[in-house]
Write a protein that holds these residues in place. Structure first.
Motif, short mmCIF file in Angstrom:
data_model
loop_
_atom_site.label_atom_id
_atom_site.label_comp_id
_atom_site.label_asym_id
_atom_site.label_seq_id
_atom_site.Cartn_x
_atom_site.Cartn_y
_atom_site.Cartn_z
N ALA A 1 0.81 -1.21 0.00
CA ALA A 1 0.00 0.00 0.00
C ALA A 1 0.85 1.27 0.00
O ALA A 1 2.00 1.28 0.43
N GLY A 2 0.21 2.35 -0.50
CA GLY A 2 0.84 3.66 -0.47
C GLY A 2 1.50 4.06 -1.77
O GLY A 2 1.45 3.35 -2.77
N PRO A 3 2.17 5.21 -1.78
CA PRO A 3 2.81 5.73 -3.00
C PRO A 3 4.18 5.08 -3.21
O PRO A 3 4.84 4.63 -2.28
N TYR A 4 4.60 5.06 -4.47
CA TYR A 4 5.91 4.50 -4.81
C TYR A 4 6.47 5.18 -6.06
O TYR A 4 5.75 5.80 -6.85
N LEU A 5 7.80 5.04 -6.22
CA LEU A 5 8.52 5.62 -7.34
C LEU A 5 9.60 4.64 -7.76
O LEU A 5 10.20 3.98 -6.92
N GLY A 6 9.85 4.53 -9.07
CA GLY A 6 10.86 3.57 -9.53
C GLY A 6 11.32 3.81 -10.94
O GLY A 6 10.98 4.81 -11.58
N GLY A 7 12.11 2.86 -11.44
CA GLY A 7 12.64 2.92 -12.80
C GLY A 7 12.49 1.57 -13.48
O GLY A 7 12.29 0.54 -12.83
N ALA B 1 14.13 0.22 -24.38
CA ALA B 1 13.36 1.34 -23.84
C ALA B 1 13.53 1.36 -22.32
O ALA B 1 13.66 0.30 -21.69
N GLY B 2 13.52 2.55 -21.76
CA GLY B 2 13.64 2.67 -20.31
C GLY B 2 13.10 3.99 -19.82
O GLY B 2 13.03 4.96 -20.57
N GLY B 3 12.71 4.02 -18.55
CA GLY B 3 12.17 5.25 -18.02
C GLY B 3 11.87 5.15 -16.54
O GLY B 3 12.46 4.35 -15.81
N VAL B 4 10.94 5.98 -16.09
CA VAL B 4 10.57 6.04 -14.68
C VAL B 4 9.07 5.84 -14.55
O VAL B 4 8.31 6.12 -15.48
N GLN B 5 8.66 5.32 -13.39
CA GLN B 5 7.25 5.14 -13.11
C GLN B 5 6.95 5.59 -11.69
O GLN B 5 7.83 5.63 -10.83
N ALA B 6 5.69 5.95 -11.47
CA ALA B 6 5.21 6.33 -10.15
C ALA B 6 3.79 5.82 -10.01
O ALA B 6 3.04 5.72 -10.99
N GLY B 7 3.41 5.46 -8.78
CA GLY B 7 2.07 4.93 -8.59
C GLY B 7 1.60 5.01 -7.15
O GLY B 7 2.31 5.50 -6.26
N TYR B 8 0.40 4.50 -6.94
CA TYR B 8 -0.22 4.52 -5.62
C TYR B 8 -1.11 3.28 -5.51
O TYR B 8 -1.90 2.99 -6.42
N VAL C 1 -4.85 -6.01 -4.17
CA VAL C 1 -4.14 -4.74 -4.31
C VAL C 1 -4.71 -3.99 -5.52
O VAL C 1 -4.74 -4.53 -6.64
N PHE C 2 -5.16 -2.76 -5.30
CA PHE C 2 -5.73 -1.93 -6.36
C PHE C 2 -4.89 -0.65 -6.46
O PHE C 2 -4.55 -0.06 -5.43
N GLY C 3 -4.58 -0.23 -7.67
CA GLY C 3 -3.74 0.96 -7.78
C GLY C 3 -3.79 1.60 -9.14
O GLY C 3 -4.48 1.14 -10.07
N VAL C 4 -3.04 2.67 -9.26
CA VAL C 4 -2.87 3.39 -10.52
C VAL C 4 -1.39 3.66 -10.70
O VAL C 4 -0.67 3.93 -9.71
N TRP D 1 9.76 8.17 -27.86
CA TRP D 1 9.30 8.13 -26.48
C TRP D 1 7.85 7.67 -26.42
O TRP D 1 7.12 7.74 -27.41
N PHE D 2 7.45 7.19 -25.26
CA PHE D 2 6.05 6.83 -25.02
C PHE D 2 5.79 6.83 -23.52
O PHE D 2 6.71 6.84 -22.70
N GLY D 3 4.53 6.85 -23.17
CA GLY D 3 4.13 6.79 -21.77
C GLY D 3 2.81 6.08 -21.62
O GLY D 3 2.09 5.84 -22.60
N THR D 4 2.48 5.71 -20.39
CA THR D 4 1.20 5.07 -20.12
C THR D 4 0.64 5.60 -18.80
O THR D 4 1.36 6.06 -17.93
N LEU D 5 -0.68 5.49 -18.66
CA LEU D 5 -1.38 5.76 -17.41
C LEU D 5 -2.38 4.63 -17.24
O LEU D 5 -3.33 4.51 -18.02
N ARG D 6 -2.15 3.76 -16.22
CA ARG D 6 -2.86 2.50 -16.14
C ARG D 6 -3.43 2.24 -14.75
O ARG D 6 -2.88 2.68 -13.75
#
Length: 208
Positions: free
Chosen positions: A46-52, A72-79, A87-90, A112-117
């Motif tokens: 649970a809670g917020p997180y940040l990663g690569g 391809a590589g990048g960063v992600q963040a979620g909750y 476990v439910f999140g975005v 480049w590309f991105g997602t929101l899931r």
């Protein structure tokens, strides 16, 4: 390629179960108020997180023979919110991509590309399996005879993954996504082009 993805997820799952047994004595605790109905000392997602993340993409361009692929590589963040094992999140991510291909006289690339899931997972203590899906967006670039044209479009993505907590605040994951960036009209090709691709990647997250 589908069998490769299944084998990769199976390997990660086996490693996750092994590390889960080794980590059984660690006091992980919970993260109120992000979690409910969680057993004492169970691993908390649970809670917020940040990663690569880092991975490999391969795909094809609509109405063109090119098949752009590359790292391809990048960063992600979620909750996340956790209710017992569920476990439910975005999650959102942004990535640089080296995917490209040339079929004379055309070259197509995806800089480049991105997602929101959304994500829905089921956790076995510090091992979680999940499905994910939502919005995708990114750039498709066409080049021919020294001329270049780029379009940024939106589309959709869906996939599956496995994530393993190896410390109270740290987890590692492997994930497969299918990404479809919608077609748009390119002047220099005279047709509508879009980019769809598969992506397999590994990542690390830190939970706050």
């Amino acid at each position: 390629m589908g069998s490769f993805v299944l084998r990769a997820l199976a390997v990660v799952a086996a490693a996750a179960w092994t590390m889960s047994a080794q980590a059984a004595d660690i006091n992980y605790g919970s993260r109120a108020p992000y979690t409910v109905n969680q057993p004492l000392n169970a691993y908390s997602w649970a809670g917020p997180y940040l990663g690569g993340n880092l991975g490999y993409a391969w795909g094809s361009v609509a109405n063109n023979p090119t098949k752009p692929s590359g790292f391809a590589g990048g960063v992600q963040a979620g909750y996340n919110f956790q209710n017992g094992p569920w476990v439910f999140g975005v999650e959102g991510d942004i990535n640089a991509s080296g995917a490209g291909d040339t079929f004379a006289p055309w070259k197509f690339s995806n800089p480049w590309f991105g997602t929101l899931r959304g994500r829905v997972g089921y956790a076995f203590n510090n091992v979680m399996f999940y499905g994910t899906g939502g919005l995708a967006f990114g750039e498709l670039r066409a080049t021919t005879f020294g001329l270049s044209e780029s379009h940024t479009t939106a589309g959709w993505t869906a996939g599956v993954g496995a994530e393993m907590g190896f410390a109270p605040n740290w987890s590692a994951k492997v994930e497969y996504l299918y990404v479809d960036l919608s077609n748009t009209n390119f002047v220099i090709t005279g047709v509508s082009n879009g980019y769809s691709f598969g992506l397999i990647r590994a990542g690390v997250n830190y939970r706050f």
